[in-house]
Design a protein around this motif. Structure first.
Motif, mmCIF file in Angstrom:
data_model
loop_
_atom_site.group_PDB
_atom_site.id
_atom_site.type_symbol
_atom_site.label_atom_id
_atom_site.label_comp_id
_atom_site.label_asym_id
_atom_site.label_seq_id
_atom_site.Cartn_x
_atom_site.Cartn_y
_atom_site.Cartn_z
ATOM 1 N N PRO A 99 0.832 -1.209 0.000
ATOM 2 C CA PRO A 99 0.000 0.000 0.000
ATOM 3 C C PRO A 99 0.868 1.261 0.000
ATOM 4 O O PRO A 99 1.905 1.318 0.677
ATOM 5 C CB PRO A 99 -0.813 -0.116 1.287
ATOM 6 C CG PRO A 99 -0.808 -1.578 1.614
ATOM 7 C CD PRO A 99 0.523 -2.087 1.144
ATOM 8 N N TYR A 100 0.441 2.241 -0.753
ATOM 9 C CA TYR A 100 1.173 3.507 -0.865
ATOM 10 C C TYR A 100 1.374 4.143 0.505
ATOM 11 O O TYR A 100 2.468 4.653 0.817
ATOM 12 C CB TYR A 100 0.396 4.441 -1.788
ATOM 13 C CG TYR A 100 1.077 5.758 -2.098
ATOM 14 C CD1 TYR A 100 2.452 5.850 -2.278
ATOM 15 C CD2 TYR A 100 0.314 6.920 -2.250
ATOM 16 C CE1 TYR A 100 3.055 7.056 -2.590
ATOM 17 C CE2 TYR A 100 0.903 8.132 -2.566
ATOM 18 C CZ TYR A 100 2.283 8.204 -2.724
ATOM 19 O OH TYR A 100 2.876 9.398 -3.041
ATOM 20 N N GLU A 101 0.332 4.099 1.345
ATOM 21 C CA GLU A 101 0.409 4.716 2.670
ATOM 22 C C GLU A 101 1.495 4.061 3.524
ATOM 23 O O GLU A 101 2.227 4.728 4.266
ATOM 24 C CB GLU A 101 -0.941 4.623 3.389
ATOM 25 C CG GLU A 101 -2.066 5.404 2.730
ATOM 26 C CD GLU A 101 -2.594 4.726 1.479
ATOM 27 O OE1 GLU A 101 -2.286 3.527 1.268
ATOM 28 O OE2 GLU A 101 -3.303 5.404 0.699
ATOM 29 N N GLN A 102 1.625 2.745 3.405
ATOM 30 C CA GLN A 102 2.654 2.028 4.155
ATOM 31 C C GLN A 102 4.049 2.438 3.689
ATOM 32 O O GLN A 102 4.963 2.615 4.499
ATOM 33 C CB GLN A 102 2.467 0.517 3.995
ATOM 34 C CG GLN A 102 3.447 -0.321 4.819
ATOM 35 C CD GLN A 102 3.245 -1.811 4.621
ATOM 36 O OE1 GLN A 102 2.389 -2.240 3.843
ATOM 37 N NE2 GLN A 102 4.036 -2.618 5.310
ATOM 38 N N LEU A 141 9.104 5.951 4.912
ATOM 39 C CA LEU A 141 10.003 6.567 3.937
ATOM 40 C C LEU A 141 11.441 6.734 4.436
ATOM 41 O O LEU A 141 12.387 6.371 3.720
ATOM 42 C CB LEU A 141 9.437 7.917 3.487
ATOM 43 C CG LEU A 141 10.104 8.532 2.252
ATOM 44 C CD1 LEU A 141 9.865 7.669 1.026
ATOM 45 C CD2 LEU A 141 9.596 9.947 2.001
ATOM 46 N N PRO A 142 11.678 7.256 5.651
ATOM 47 C CA PRO A 142 13.074 7.417 6.098
ATOM 48 C C PRO A 142 13.835 6.085 6.127
ATOM 49 O O PRO A 142 14.998 6.021 5.696
ATOM 50 C CB PRO A 142 12.934 8.009 7.497
ATOM 51 C CG PRO A 142 11.612 8.696 7.482
ATOM 52 C CD PRO A 142 10.732 7.840 6.632
ATOM 53 N N LYS A 143 13.171 5.041 6.592
ATOM 54 C CA LYS A 143 13.835 3.731 6.672
ATOM 55 C C LYS A 143 14.071 3.146 5.276
ATOM 56 O O LYS A 143 15.094 2.510 5.037
ATOM 57 C CB LYS A 143 12.995 2.780 7.511
ATOM 58 C CG LYS A 143 12.890 3.184 8.977
ATOM 59 C CD LYS A 143 12.010 2.221 9.742
ATOM 60 C CE LYS A 143 11.875 2.638 11.202
ATOM 61 N NZ LYS A 143 10.967 1.731 11.967
ATOM 62 N N VAL A 144 13.108 3.367 4.370
ATOM 63 C CA VAL A 144 13.276 2.852 3.010
ATOM 64 C C VAL A 144 14.418 3.572 2.305
ATOM 65 O O VAL A 144 15.212 2.955 1.589
ATOM 66 C CB VAL A 144 11.967 3.009 2.207
ATOM 67 C CG1 VAL A 144 12.162 2.505 0.777
ATOM 68 C CG2 VAL A 144 10.836 2.239 2.872
ATOM 69 N N VAL A 176 13.724 5.201 -4.129
ATOM 70 C CA VAL A 176 12.528 5.790 -3.521
ATOM 71 C C VAL A 176 11.812 6.691 -4.522
ATOM 72 O O VAL A 176 10.572 6.660 -4.641
ATOM 73 C CB VAL A 176 12.911 6.573 -2.248
ATOM 74 C CG1 VAL A 176 11.758 7.446 -1.785
ATOM 75 C CG2 VAL A 176 13.327 5.596 -1.147
ATOM 76 N N LEU A 177 12.556 7.505 -5.257
ATOM 77 C CA LEU A 177 11.937 8.371 -6.258
ATOM 78 C C LEU A 177 11.235 7.556 -7.342
ATOM 79 O O LEU A 177 10.135 7.898 -7.785
ATOM 80 C CB LEU A 177 12.999 9.280 -6.886
ATOM 81 C CG LEU A 177 13.431 10.474 -6.031
ATOM 82 C CD1 LEU A 177 14.700 11.089 -6.594
ATOM 83 C CD2 LEU A 177 12.328 11.519 -5.949
ATOM 84 N N ARG A 178 11.869 6.475 -7.743
ATOM 85 C CA ARG A 178 11.254 5.634 -8.773
ATOM 86 C C ARG A 178 10.000 4.953 -8.232
ATOM 87 O O ARG A 178 9.028 4.758 -8.972
ATOM 88 C CB ARG A 178 12.270 4.624 -9.296
ATOM 89 C CG ARG A 178 13.297 5.284 -10.223
ATOM 90 C CD ARG A 178 14.403 4.385 -10.711
ATOM 91 N NE ARG A 178 15.073 5.024 -11.851
ATOM 92 C CZ ARG A 178 16.190 4.586 -12.424
ATOM 93 N NH1 ARG A 178 16.783 3.494 -11.961
ATOM 94 N NH2 ARG A 178 16.709 5.219 -13.458
ATOM 95 N N ALA A 179 10.004 4.602 -6.972
ATOM 96 C CA ALA A 179 8.796 4.043 -6.357
ATOM 97 C C ALA A 179 7.687 5.085 -6.287
ATOM 98 O O ALA A 179 6.511 4.790 -6.560
ATOM 99 C CB ALA A 179 9.114 3.507 -4.965
ATOM 100 N N LEU A 180 8.034 6.328 -5.937
ATOM 101 C CA LEU A 180 7.047 7.403 -5.923
ATOM 102 C C LEU A 180 6.417 7.589 -7.305
ATOM 103 O O LEU A 180 5.205 7.795 -7.440
ATOM 104 C CB LEU A 180 7.700 8.715 -5.473
ATOM 105 C CG LEU A 180 7.944 8.875 -3.974
ATOM 106 C CD1 LEU A 180 8.884 10.046 -3.717
ATOM 107 C CD2 LEU A 180 6.621 9.079 -3.231
ATOM 108 N N HIS A 181 7.245 7.515 -8.327
ATOM 109 C CA HIS A 181 6.726 7.591 -9.696
ATOM 110 C C HIS A 181 5.730 6.463 -9.943
ATOM 111 O O HIS A 181 4.642 6.699 -10.492
ATOM 112 C CB HIS A 181 7.868 7.495 -10.706
ATOM 113 C CG HIS A 181 7.400 7.246 -12.109
ATOM 114 N ND1 HIS A 181 6.945 8.247 -12.936
ATOM 115 C CD2 HIS A 181 7.303 6.084 -12.828
ATOM 116 C CE1 HIS A 181 6.592 7.728 -14.097
ATOM 117 N NE2 HIS A 181 6.790 6.412 -14.062
ATOM 118 N N PHE A 182 6.073 5.257 -9.558
ATOM 119 C CA PHE A 182 5.201 4.106 -9.791
ATOM 120 C C PHE A 182 3.813 4.328 -9.191
ATOM 121 O O PHE A 182 2.793 4.166 -9.881
ATOM 122 C CB PHE A 182 5.834 2.849 -9.200
ATOM 123 C CG PHE A 182 4.924 1.653 -9.200
ATOM 124 C CD1 PHE A 182 4.850 0.816 -10.300
ATOM 125 C CD2 PHE A 182 4.132 1.356 -8.091
ATOM 126 C CE1 PHE A 182 4.001 -0.281 -10.308
ATOM 127 C CE2 PHE A 182 3.283 0.262 -8.093
ATOM 128 C CZ PHE A 182 3.212 -0.560 -9.203
#
Length: 427
Positions: free
Chosen positions: A280-283, A288-291, A300-306
């Motif tokens: 889930p996006y919310e998870q 985010l800091p740990k990821v 992380v940026l590429r995941a945000l794009h997804f």
């Protein structure tokens, strides 16, 4: 059919209508000449015997850039550039293919389909498709084929997937009684790219080439993607679809492409999952800091794009269905901006002085700044190749002169969405 029947067949009204659906009004005669040339080439190389005709298009990507491999959503369409073929069963255990476009003449033994260590080229690709057919329980056999293609090569409109789906269509027609689905085709193509080219591609290119028309595809169930056809043509809003070849091919950039799904999956692995669609996006945002610490900022940026690209695809589809065309074009631009800034597939980080895609996008954005009903974006896998531009028809000629002057070469291809995907030409 035989060669001496081609001229008469191409004059049939039903065939002319089919060619309009495939290639667009005004392009029928030029493509009829292609098929006459194709028949002549087949007979010259394989004898004056009966043969069948096949066609498989390239594709345009409208939304959902680099999401399929993580089981996301896309919006895409087949285009009126295609790979065409004349072929016949040869009742042997060998496939003999002559590619006029790429000056290739090769034979593949069906008893020797193991990878040979080569990770580029046509022969490993076809071996992979054949192996993919066998793995999924479909039949294969020998045939002779003469092919030619006008799909732009190594430039983001999926010339490779077009060719893959052509091979699949022939294998389906000759040996599987036309019982296969476009999803079956796509899995065979992806298997070949993953296992024989070592390219971590998804199913987008193959599904778009095989399906025909404009389609939205949800890859949540990657084995059985959900495909929905969208009834829309840019002619409805008085616009043209232009593909601009920036002059830098992307044939040798598999590492750049493969890094995108790998890095997205690195984020998924932090949560103990294989692909981003399972999280889930919310998870993801809550952690985010740990990821960032575990996977790195580009991941992380590429995941945000997804995540945001998936939402945009739904919004694009809704805008088309509700005829909110201004919103649709704005969303295409938003998708392209996300690819440029978050996905970061507009140039290679190792060669920062080579940014042909960025130059083409920048010049196009300046041109269309005050033009309503327009859009532009990176097209396809990215890093090099082409951009997509949508403009009102009255601007097409002027923009073509403008961008070709800025890029220094003839580079604009006017395309149209075609009605059919990979097909046997039952004329």
């Amino acid at each position: 059919m035989k060669q001496n029947q081609i001229a008469e067949i191409l004059e049939k009204e039903s065939v002319k209508k089919l060619f309009t659906d495939l290639y667009g009004a005004g392009n029928e005669q030029a493509n009829a000449r292609r098929y006459s040339y194709l028949a002549e080439g087949f007979v010259k190389n394989f004898g004056d015997v009966e043969f069948e005709l096949f066609s498989s298009p390239g594709r345009t990507e409208i939304g959902g850039n680099h999401t399929d491999h993580n089981h996301g959503k896309v919006l895409a369409g087949s285009v009126n550039q295609d790979c065409i073929c004349a072929a016949r069963k040869n009742n042997s255990d060998k496939i003999h293919i002559i590619s006029e476009t790429f000056h290739q003449d090769f034979t593949i033994d069906l008893n020797n389909l193991e990878p040979d260590g080569k990770t580029t080229g046509t022969v490993p690709l076809i071996r992979g498709i054949l192996a993919g057919f066998k793995e999924r329980g479909f039949e294969i056999g020998g045939f002779d084929a003469f092919t030619t293609s006008n799909v732009i090569s190594a430039a983001g409109v999926s010339s490779s997937a077009s060719f893959e789906m052509l091979i699949c269509c022939m294998l389906d027609y000759f040996f599987n009684d036309n019982k296969m689905t476009v999803t079956n085709y796509a899995h065979a193509g992806r298997y070949a790219e993953n296992k024989y080219w070592n390219k971590a591609s998804g199913l987008l290119d193959q599904m778009a080439c095989a399906s025909g028309g404009i389609v939205t595809i949800d890859f949540a169930d990657c084995e059985n993607p959900k495909v929905e056809r969208i009834d829309f043509s840019l002619d409805e809003i008085g616009c043209d679809l232009l593909i601009v070849n920036t002059g830098k091919g992307h044939a040798n950039m598999s590492d750049e492409y493969s890094a995108v799904p790998v890095e997205m999956k690195r984020v998924a692995a932090y949560f103990g999952k294989e692909v981003l669609a399972e999280i889930p996006y919310e998870q993801f945002l809550e952690n985010l800091p740990k990821v960032r610490e575990a996977a790195g900022d580009r991941c992380v940026l590429r995941a945000l794009h997804f995540y945001n690209e998936n939402v945009r695809v739904d919004e694009e589809v809704a805008a088309l269905k509700e005829k909110r065309y201004d919103d649709f074009l704005r969303l295409i631009c938003d998708s392209g901006d996300s690819s440029w800034k978050w996905l970061q597939n507009c140039y290679c980080i190792e060669t920062p002085q080579e940014q042909a895609i960025c130059i083409a996008l920048a010049m196009t954005e300046l041109y269309r700044k005050n033009i309503q009903k327009s859009a532009c974006r990176i097209h396809g896998g990215g890093f090099a190749g082409v951009i997509m531009v949508i403009l009102p028809k009255e601007y097409t000629e002027d923009y073509t002169r403008y961008i070709e002057e800025k890029l220094g070469n003839k580079c604009v291809y006017k395309m149209a969405i075609r009605k059919y995907g990979a097909i046997h030409m039952d004329l």
